[in-house]
Write a protein that holds these residues in place. Structure first.
Motif, mmCIF file in Angstrom:
data_model
loop_
_atom_site.group_PDB
_atom_site.id
_atom_site.type_symbol
_atom_site.label_atom_id
_atom_site.label_comp_id
_atom_site.label_asym_id
_atom_site.label_seq_id
_atom_site.Cartn_x
_atom_site.Cartn_y
_atom_site.Cartn_z
ATOM 1 N N HIS A 75 0.811 -1.202 0.061
ATOM 2 C CA HIS A 75 -0.038 -0.133 0.161
ATOM 3 C C HIS A 75 0.954 1.349 0.028
ATOM 4 C CE1 HIS A 75 0.995 -0.685 4.195
ATOM 5 N NE2 HIS A 75 0.847 0.674 4.338
ATOM 6 N N TYR A 76 0.398 2.422 -0.206
ATOM 7 C CA TYR A 76 0.853 3.621 -0.075
ATOM 8 C C TYR A 76 -0.175 4.472 0.650
ATOM 9 C CZ TYR A 76 -1.250 6.594 -3.780
ATOM 10 O OH TYR A 76 -2.313 7.215 -4.572
ATOM 11 N N HIS A 77 0.526 5.579 1.282
ATOM 12 C CA HIS A 77 -0.302 6.744 1.876
ATOM 13 C C HIS A 77 -0.204 8.003 1.318
ATOM 14 C CE1 HIS A 77 -0.542 4.131 5.437
ATOM 15 N NE2 HIS A 77 0.760 3.684 5.327
ATOM 16 N N PRO A 78 -1.408 8.561 0.954
ATOM 17 C CA PRO A 78 -1.277 9.954 0.233
ATOM 18 C C PRO A 78 -0.736 11.103 1.265
ATOM 19 C CG PRO A 78 -3.409 9.172 0.502
ATOM 20 C CD PRO A 78 -2.701 8.037 0.922
ATOM 21 N N HIS A 79 -0.999 10.705 2.507
ATOM 22 C CA HIS A 79 -0.403 11.709 3.703
ATOM 23 C C HIS A 79 0.670 11.077 4.423
ATOM 24 C CE1 HIS A 79 -3.802 14.369 2.629
ATOM 25 N NE2 HIS A 79 -4.501 13.060 2.551
ATOM 26 N N GLU A 80 1.261 11.716 5.354
ATOM 27 C CA GLU A 80 2.314 11.212 6.077
ATOM 28 C C GLU A 80 1.710 10.292 7.299
ATOM 29 O OE1 GLU A 80 3.761 14.928 7.953
ATOM 30 O OE2 GLU A 80 1.931 15.077 9.264
ATOM 31 N N VAL A 81 2.760 9.451 7.626
ATOM 32 C CA VAL A 81 2.462 8.428 8.856
ATOM 33 C C VAL A 81 3.673 8.152 9.622
ATOM 34 C CG1 VAL A 81 2.117 5.940 9.082
ATOM 35 C CG2 VAL A 81 1.042 6.912 7.285
ATOM 36 N N PHE A 82 3.582 8.247 10.959
ATOM 37 C CA PHE A 82 4.392 8.348 11.870
ATOM 38 C C PHE A 82 4.366 6.810 12.678
ATOM 39 C CE2 PHE A 82 3.286 12.493 11.540
ATOM 40 C CZ PHE A 82 4.382 13.264 11.460
ATOM 41 N N ALA A 83 5.679 6.379 12.911
ATOM 42 C CA ALA A 83 5.640 5.111 13.566
ATOM 43 C C ALA A 83 6.784 4.986 14.795
ATOM 44 C CB ALA A 83 5.702 3.862 12.525
ATOM 45 N N TYR A 84 6.378 4.423 15.771
ATOM 46 C CA TYR A 84 7.382 4.271 16.935
ATOM 47 C C TYR A 84 7.230 2.728 17.148
ATOM 48 C CZ TYR A 84 9.735 4.268 21.371
ATOM 49 O OH TYR A 84 10.652 4.182 22.348
ATOM 50 N N THR A 85 8.198 2.161 17.087
ATOM 51 C CA THR A 85 8.340 0.538 17.647
ATOM 52 C C THR A 85 8.440 0.335 19.338
ATOM 53 O OG1 THR A 85 9.552 0.214 15.689
ATOM 54 C CG2 THR A 85 9.580 -1.609 17.069
ATOM 55 N N ILE A 86 7.507 -0.309 19.593
ATOM 56 C CA ILE A 86 7.337 -0.758 20.915
ATOM 57 C C ILE A 86 8.138 -1.883 21.374
ATOM 58 C CG2 ILE A 86 5.837 -1.361 23.020
ATOM 59 C CD1 ILE A 86 3.616 0.469 21.400
ATOM 60 N N SER A 87 8.053 -2.931 20.592
ATOM 61 C CA SER A 87 8.407 -4.315 20.696
ATOM 62 C C SER A 87 8.742 -5.035 19.366
ATOM 63 C CB SER A 87 7.870 -5.032 21.792
ATOM 64 O OG SER A 87 6.627 -5.376 21.249
ATOM 65 N N GLY A 88 9.394 -6.014 19.180
ATOM 66 C CA GLY A 88 9.417 -6.797 18.111
ATOM 67 C C GLY A 88 10.355 -6.464 16.977
ATOM 68 N N LYS A 89 10.098 -6.853 15.674
ATOM 69 C CA LYS A 89 11.022 -6.570 14.583
ATOM 70 C C LYS A 89 10.099 -6.262 13.483
ATOM 71 C CE LYS A 89 15.158 -8.442 12.290
ATOM 72 N NZ LYS A 89 15.829 -9.664 12.446
ATOM 73 N N TRP A 90 10.263 -5.266 12.729
ATOM 74 C CA TRP A 90 9.525 -5.100 11.562
ATOM 75 C C TRP A 90 10.061 -4.251 10.522
ATOM 76 C CZ3 TRP A 90 7.274 -0.423 9.672
ATOM 77 C CH2 TRP A 90 7.519 0.781 10.681
ATOM 78 N N GLY A 91 9.692 -3.905 9.167
ATOM 79 C CA GLY A 91 10.295 -3.205 8.085
ATOM 80 C C GLY A 91 9.542 -3.234 7.098
ATOM 81 N N TYR A 92 9.967 -2.758 5.924
ATOM 82 C CA TYR A 92 9.292 -2.680 4.544
ATOM 83 C C TYR A 92 10.302 -3.413 3.524
ATOM 84 C CZ TYR A 92 6.366 0.951 6.496
ATOM 85 O OH TYR A 92 5.400 1.492 7.389
#
Length: 177
Positions: free
Chosen positions: A77-94
């Motif tokens: 997917h994509y977002h036409p607007h900004e998105v903010f993310a803060y990692t609490i736990s685990g491991k992820w990416g794009y």
């Protein structure tokens, strides 16, 4: 009310008598926002769920904790607007980037960037606090638009899930500002 102060230097301060401007809504306080209670997490895909924390229908915006207990995937997917993310736990990416986020990492997503969110196998579940503004535009294998998911879809999905697990759809109305 906030806990009573003990030895803090501000212990004798009084709270503001009338803290809200006319027509202001109360804050949204969510205890244990990244709770382990799975009833609060709404399935988005077979492997990833979302705990809504704050929703603004008029701004097409929401905040949530995204969770995957094992390897997970959120469709391209994509977002036409900004998105903010803060990692609490685990491991992820794009899949489209050269970084992998772990506990304490912050990500700013620029508008118009397409990506495939993946959660890795990890000793802790992936839990990421997101601030999403605007819809997610689903993408096909070639990166072409293939539908969308906006705040109204999110609200309906959350209300349905909360009814099904016995928490009641009213929880969602309490998150709207």
């Amino acid at each position: 009310m906030v806990d009573r102060a003990n030895n803090e230097f501000w212990r004798d301060l009084s709270p503001i008598a009338n803290p809200f401007k006319p027509h202001a809504l109360p804050e949204a306080y969510i205890a244990d926002a990244a709770t382990a209670d799975e009833r609060f997490y709404v399935p988005i895909t077979e492997t990833v769920s979302s705990r809504p924390l704050w929703i603004s229908p008029s701004e097409n915006k929401w905040c949530d904790v995204l969770m995957a207990k094992k390897a997970g995937l959120v469709n391209r997917h994509y977002h036409p607007h900004e998105v903010f993310a803060y990692t609490i736990s685990g491991k992820w990416g794009y899949l489209e980037h050269d970084w992998t986020a772990t506990q304490g990492d912050f990500v700013y997503e620029t508008p118009g960037e397409g990506h495939t969110l993946v959660a890795f196998e990890h000793e802790e579940p992936m839990r990421v606090f997101f601030i999403v503004h605007g819809p997610l535009i689903w993408l096909d294998q070639d990166g072409k638009s293939d539908g969308y998911f906006d705040v109204h879809d999110y609200i309906a999905m959350c209300e349905k899930h909360y009814e099904e697990v016995g928490l009641g759809a009213g929880i969602i109305k309490g998150l709207m500002r």
